[in-house]
Design an enzyme around this catalytic site. Structure first.
Site, PDB file in Angstrom:
ATOM      1  N   LYS A  92      72.816  73.041  65.998  1.00 48.42           N
ATOM      2  CA  LYS A  92      71.660  72.602  66.793  1.00 48.42           C
ATOM      3  C   LYS A  92      71.818  71.163  67.274  1.00 48.42           C
ATOM      4  CE  LYS A  92      68.626  75.799  64.304  1.00 48.42           C
ATOM      5  NZ  LYS A  92      69.595  76.274  63.286  1.00 48.42           N
ATOM      6  N   ARG A  93      72.960  70.866  67.832  1.00 54.48           N
ATOM      7  CA  ARG A  93      73.226  69.520  68.335  1.00 54.48           C
ATOM      8  C   ARG A  93      72.578  69.318  69.701  1.00 54.48           C
ATOM      9  NH1 ARG A  93      74.464  69.115  63.489  1.00 54.48           N
ATOM     10  NH2 ARG A  93      76.505  68.423  62.761  1.00 54.48           N
TER      11      ARG A  93
END
Length: 277
Positions: A92-93
């Site tokens: 979830k960057r």
């Protein structure tokens, strides 16, 4: 160079599977706080589910909590899964361009993952560095499966995300994360997104609606999507999802692995049954 979405389609057809096994490796759920026990369980689960899965999704948080040895374990896990399966970095960057460029290199080259989850909150320039990896998949958070999703993920936001990701999908390597806990919203997202793959969490321990979600996500298409299950496969002896396995206070590693294999097979069959209707 083949696009990620064409690679995904080929893998799904080869393995006749849409099942993604999420690797959320929790010592609390396993019942052991020993690092080596958790590591061994990871590899055993992979071995026991390979006949049914097309993808694996290591959740980086569960590895990062162990520091340097966790990162080594993560690298070993990606290598252990092998190139015949889609390996998704559930990280979830999403950050400003220079930071995202480093994240993309770290996860897609250094760790060797085939795909990654990203957050679109900071806009196109935070996503662009990932797009340049045309043979890698980028699953953009659109509608997540957690209970707090309603705090901000209102229709005008998640539908806008779907529209923008469709615009950005020029290399055919983008997809959306859309939770199975909201099948009616998944249909609305599909109408905005057009034919692109979805990564669908929420099946299993979170109680998502499999058949309704698959019907919504297809919506007249045969676009391959990935149905993710984590806890219900990793620790099925502690799950109530499958009737054959009741909650128990104690269970052996052997029993857990046998149950994992059974849980993966059952979900794989349920997915195929829904798709054939």
């Amino acid at each position: 160079m083949k696009s990620f979405n064409s690679i995904l389609k080929s893998r799904v057809q080869e393995r006749n599977s849409w099942l993604c096994v999420g690797l959320d490796m929790s010592p609390e759920s396993l019942g052991s706080d020993q690092f080596d026990d958790l590591k061994s369980h990871t590899f055993r689960v992979i071995d026991s589910t390979k006949a049914y899965a097309v993808a694996y999704k290591p959740n980086f948080a569960f590895f990062e909590r162990w520091g340097a040895r966790g990162f080594s374990w993560l690298e070993e896990t990606v290598e252990y899964i092998g190139h015949n399966y889609i390996r998704i970095a559930d990280a979830k960057r999403g950050d400003i361009g220079p930071s995202s460029k480093k994240y993309a290199y770290a996860l897609l080259e250094q760790f060797g993952c085939d795909a990654i989850t990203v957050s679109p909150y900071m806009g196109y320039d935070s996503i662009e560095p990932f797009l340049n990896y045309k043979d890698k998949g980028i699953f953009v958070l659109c509608l997540t499966s957690n209970s707090g999703a309603n705090d901000f993920q209102v229709p005008n936001l998640y539908l806008r995300v779907a529209e923008k990701v469709r615009e950005w999908n020029v290399h055919s390597n983008l997809g959306l994360v859309a939770g199975a806990t909201h099948p009616e919203r998944v249909l609305a997202i599909r109408e905005k997104s057009g034919p692109m793959p979805f990564l669908i969490p929420g099946i299993g321990a979170q109680g998502g609606a499999l058949e309704k979600t698959l019907k919504a996500v297809q919506d007249g298409t045969r676009v391959p999507c990935l149905i993710n299950a984590s806890r219900s496969i990793l620790y099925p002896a502690k799950s109530t999802v499958f009737n054959e396995f009741k909650e128990t206070q104690e269970f052996s590693t052997k029993d857990c692995i046998s149950s994992s294999r059974h849980a993966a097979r059952e979900l794989h069959q349920q997915i195929r049954s829904c798709l054939e209707k």
